[in-house]
Design a protein around this motif. Structure first.
Motif, PDB file in Angstrom:
ATOM      1  N   ARG A  53       0.831  -1.217   0.000  1.00 17.84           N
ATOM      2  CA  ARG A  53       0.000   0.000   0.000  1.00 17.84           C
ATOM      3  C   ARG A  53       0.858   1.257   0.000  1.00 17.84           C
ATOM      4  NH1 ARG A  53      -4.338   0.068   4.413  1.00 17.84           N
ATOM      5  NH2 ARG A  53      -4.797   1.982   3.303  1.00 17.84           N
ATOM      6  N   ALA A  54       2.000   1.208   0.679  1.00 22.81           N
ATOM      7  CA  ALA A  54       2.896   2.367   0.735  1.00 22.81           C
ATOM      8  C   ALA A  54       3.972   2.305  -0.342  1.00 22.81           C
ATOM      9  CB  ALA A  54       3.543   2.454   2.112  1.00 22.81           C
ATOM     10  N   LEU A  55       3.955   1.266  -1.154  1.00 17.86           N
ATOM     11  CA  LEU A  55       4.939   1.078  -2.225  1.00 17.86           C
ATOM     12  C   LEU A  55       6.365   1.093  -1.682  1.00 17.86           C
ATOM     13  CD1 LEU A  55       3.147   3.262  -4.890  1.00 17.86           C
ATOM     14  CD2 LEU A  55       3.425   0.777  -4.970  1.00 17.86           C
ATOM     15  N   LEU A  56       6.608   0.229  -0.689  1.00 17.18           N
ATOM     16  CA  LEU A  56       7.942   0.129  -0.103  1.00 17.18           C
ATOM     17  C   LEU A  56       8.122  -1.184   0.641  1.00 17.18           C
ATOM     18  CD1 LEU A  56       7.578   0.606   3.222  1.00 17.18           C
ATOM     19  CD2 LEU A  56       7.245   2.945   2.455  1.00 17.18           C
ATOM     20  N   LEU A  57       9.355  -1.449   0.977  1.00 20.13           N
ATOM     21  CA  LEU A  57       9.720  -2.516   1.890  1.00 20.13           C
ATOM     22  C   LEU A  57      10.258  -1.861   3.149  1.00 20.13           C
ATOM     23  CD1 LEU A  57      11.740  -4.771  -0.581  1.00 20.13           C
ATOM     24  CD2 LEU A  57       9.442  -5.228   0.278  1.00 20.13           C
ATOM     25  N   CYS A  58      10.077  -2.532   4.269  1.00 26.19           N
ATOM     26  CA  CYS A  58      10.599  -2.021   5.530  1.00 26.19           C
ATOM     27  C   CYS A  58      11.693  -2.982   5.997  1.00 26.19           C
ATOM     28  CB  CYS A  58       9.477  -1.950   6.569  1.00 26.19           C
ATOM     29  SG  CYS A  58      10.057  -1.464   8.209  1.00 26.19           S
ATOM     30  N   LEU A  59      12.922  -2.512   6.027  1.00 29.04           N
ATOM     31  CA  LEU A  59      14.033  -3.273   6.599  1.00 29.04           C
ATOM     32  C   LEU A  59      14.049  -2.902   8.072  1.00 29.04           C
ATOM     33  CD1 LEU A  59      16.405  -5.165   6.196  1.00 29.04           C
ATOM     34  CD2 LEU A  59      17.803  -3.186   5.634  1.00 29.04           C
ATOM     35  N   PHE A  60      13.232  -3.601   8.837  1.00 28.40           N
ATOM     36  CA  PHE A  60      12.848  -3.166  10.166  1.00 28.40           C
ATOM     37  C   PHE A  60      13.956  -3.239  11.200  1.00 28.40           C
ATOM     38  CE2 PHE A  60      10.912  -3.913  14.357  1.00 28.40           C
ATOM     39  CZ  PHE A  60      10.268  -2.701  14.485  1.00 28.40           C
ATOM     40  N   ARG A  61      14.158  -2.105  11.836  1.00 26.02           N
ATOM     41  CA  ARG A  61      14.959  -1.982  13.055  1.00 26.02           C
ATOM     42  C   ARG A  61      14.205  -1.018  13.956  1.00 26.02           C
ATOM     43  NH1 ARG A  61      20.920  -0.488  11.848  1.00 26.02           N
ATOM     44  NH2 ARG A  61      20.697   0.044  14.037  1.00 26.02           N
ATOM     45  N   SER A  62      13.783  -1.490  15.115  1.00 23.85           N
ATOM     46  CA  SER A  62      12.903  -0.689  15.961  1.00 23.85           C
ATOM     47  C   SER A  62      13.559   0.599  16.443  1.00 23.85           C
ATOM     48  CB  SER A  62      12.419  -1.504  17.157  1.00 23.85           C
ATOM     49  OG  SER A  62      13.504  -1.891  17.972  1.00 23.85           O
ATOM     50  N   ASP A  63      14.890   0.613  16.551  1.00 26.82           N
ATOM     51  CA  ASP A  63      15.561   1.811  17.060  1.00 26.82           C
ATOM     52  C   ASP A  63      15.527   2.981  16.087  1.00 26.82           C
ATOM     53  OD1 ASP A  63      17.317   0.342  15.384  1.00 26.82           O
ATOM     54  OD2 ASP A  63      19.061   1.297  16.298  1.00 26.82           O
ATOM     55  N   ARG A  64      15.181   2.733  14.842  1.00 28.00           N
ATOM     56  CA  ARG A  64      15.097   3.828  13.871  1.00 28.00           C
ATOM     57  C   ARG A  64      13.743   3.858  13.171  1.00 28.00           C
ATOM     58  NH1 ARG A  64      19.246   1.468   9.290  1.00 28.00           N
ATOM     59  NH2 ARG A  64      17.878  -0.213   8.638  1.00 28.00           N
ATOM     60  N   ALA A  65      12.702   3.376  13.860  1.00 28.87           N
ATOM     61  CA  ALA A  65      11.369   3.273  13.269  1.00 28.87           C
ATOM     62  C   ALA A  65      10.416   4.302  13.868  1.00 28.87           C
ATOM     63  CB  ALA A  65      10.828   1.865  13.485  1.00 28.87           C
ATOM     64  N   PRO A  66      10.057   5.343  13.119  1.00 31.28           N
ATOM     65  CA  PRO A  66       9.118   6.329  13.646  1.00 31.28           C
ATOM     66  C   PRO A  66       7.715   5.761  13.865  1.00 31.28           C
ATOM     67  CG  PRO A  66       9.783   6.905  11.408  1.00 31.28           C
ATOM     68  CD  PRO A  66      10.566   5.706  11.810  1.00 31.28           C
ATOM     69  N   CYS A  67       7.416   4.596  13.299  1.00 26.66           N
ATOM     70  CA  CYS A  67       6.103   3.992  13.535  1.00 26.66           C
ATOM     71  C   CYS A  67       5.999   3.425  14.948  1.00 26.66           C
ATOM     72  CB  CYS A  67       5.801   2.895  12.514  1.00 26.66           C
ATOM     73  SG  CYS A  67       6.864   1.433  12.632  1.00 26.66           S
ATOM     74  N   GLN A  68       7.117   3.322  15.631  1.00 28.92           N
ATOM     75  CA  GLN A  68       7.157   2.795  16.989  1.00 28.92           C
ATOM     76  C   GLN A  68       7.087   3.946  17.987  1.00 28.92           C
ATOM     77  OE1 GLN A  68       7.646  -0.615  17.752  1.00 28.92           O
ATOM     78  NE2 GLN A  68       7.186  -0.791  15.574  1.00 28.92           N
ATOM     79  N   GLU A  69       6.202   3.839  18.930  1.00 23.71           N
ATOM     80  CA  GLU A  69       6.123   4.899  19.936  1.00 23.71           C
ATOM     81  C   GLU A  69       7.198   4.735  21.000  1.00 23.71           C
ATOM     82  OE1 GLU A  69       2.151   5.119  21.384  1.00 23.71           O
ATOM     83  OE2 GLU A  69       1.359   5.618  19.417  1.00 23.71           O
ATOM     84  N   ASP A  70       7.490   3.512  21.354  1.00 26.97           N
ATOM     85  CA  ASP A  70       8.476   3.302  22.408  1.00 26.97           C
ATOM     86  C   ASP A  70       9.664   2.445  21.962  1.00 26.97           C
ATOM     87  OD1 ASP A  70       7.348   0.813  22.245  1.00 26.97           O
ATOM     88  OD2 ASP A  70       6.390   0.895  24.208  1.00 26.97           O
ATOM     89  N   GLY A  71       9.681   2.007  20.692  1.00 29.89           N
ATOM     90  CA  GLY A  71      10.801   1.245  20.169  1.00 29.89           C
ATOM     91  C   GLY A  71      10.913  -0.172  20.696  1.00 29.89           C
ATOM     92  N   ARG A  72       9.858  -0.675  21.318  1.00 34.06           N
ATOM     93  CA  ARG A  72       9.942  -2.000  21.921  1.00 34.06           C
ATOM     94  C   ARG A  72       9.255  -3.097  21.119  1.00 34.06           C
ATOM     95  NH1 ARG A  72       7.997  -1.592  27.837  1.00 34.06           N
ATOM     96  NH2 ARG A  72       6.356  -0.430  26.823  1.00 34.06           N
ATOM     97  N   LEU A  73       8.529  -2.759  20.077  1.00 37.78           N
ATOM     98  CA  LEU A  73       7.846  -3.785  19.300  1.00 37.78           C
ATOM     99  C   LEU A  73       8.830  -4.500  18.394  1.00 37.78           C
ATOM    100  CD1 LEU A  73       4.561  -1.917  18.350  1.00 37.78           C
ATOM    101  CD2 LEU A  73       4.923  -3.556  20.185  1.00 37.78           C
ATOM    102  N   SER A  74       8.518  -5.734  18.047  1.00 36.63           N
ATOM    103  CA  SER A  74       9.427  -6.528  17.240  1.00 36.63           C
ATOM    104  C   SER A  74       9.085  -6.518  15.759  1.00 36.63           C
ATOM    105  CB  SER A  74       9.445  -7.971  17.744  1.00 36.63           C
ATOM    106  OG  SER A  74       8.140  -8.522  17.653  1.00 36.63           O
ATOM    107  N   GLU A  75       8.095  -5.731  15.378  1.00 33.53           N
ATOM    108  CA  GLU A  75       7.760  -5.597  13.966  1.00 33.53           C
ATOM    109  C   GLU A  75       7.166  -4.215  13.720  1.00 33.53           C
ATOM    110  OE1 GLU A  75       3.463  -7.732  13.626  1.00 33.53           O
ATOM    111  OE2 GLU A  75       5.198  -9.042  13.781  1.00 33.53           O
TER     112      GLU A  75
END
Length: 115
Positions: free
Chosen positions: A22-44
């Motif tokens: 939907r966003a036309l992207l891939l997420c190479l997920f790292r919680s420490d640099r993810a603005p979608c995370q409010e507290d950086g503790r989620l694993s996805e």
């Protein structure tokens, strides 16, 4: 061969790649640099909270093509709506084109990555 290289690369630091069509992207997920995370503790990632300048974004050439196609759709829609809505659609189309341009400026090929 290409997939094996990607798997080896991802396995080095435990990163996981998430597709967000939907966003036309891939997420190479790292919680420490993810603005979608409010507290950086989620694993996805929270894929409905993707932001354009996230450090986890990865795009393929197909994503860039999709961005340009969506920009064209927005321009067509803008031609059928009143002023403020049209301006908003045109601005969104421009941002999508800028994201596609950024991908094309910074992309690298399999050959470049493996040499």
């Amino acid at each position: 061969m290409k997939h094996a290289l990607a798997r080896r690369h991802l396995a080095r630091d435990g990163s996981v790649l998430y597709d967000n069509p939907r966003a036309l992207l891939l997420c190479l997920f790292r919680s420490d640099r993810a603005p979608c995370q409010e507290d950086g503790r989620l694993s996805e990632p929270i894929l409905d909270r993707c932001v354009p300048d996230c450090g986890n974004i990865v795009r393929t050439d197909r994503h860039a093509v999709g961005l340009r196609e969506r920009a064209k759709e927005l321009e067509i829609e803008a031609s059928h709506v009143p002023g403020p809505l049209a301006q908003r659609g045109l601005a969104a189309a421009q941002k999508l084109r800028e994201q596609a341009d950024e991908h094309e400026r910074t992309r690298f090929t399999y050959e470049e990555a493996s040499s």
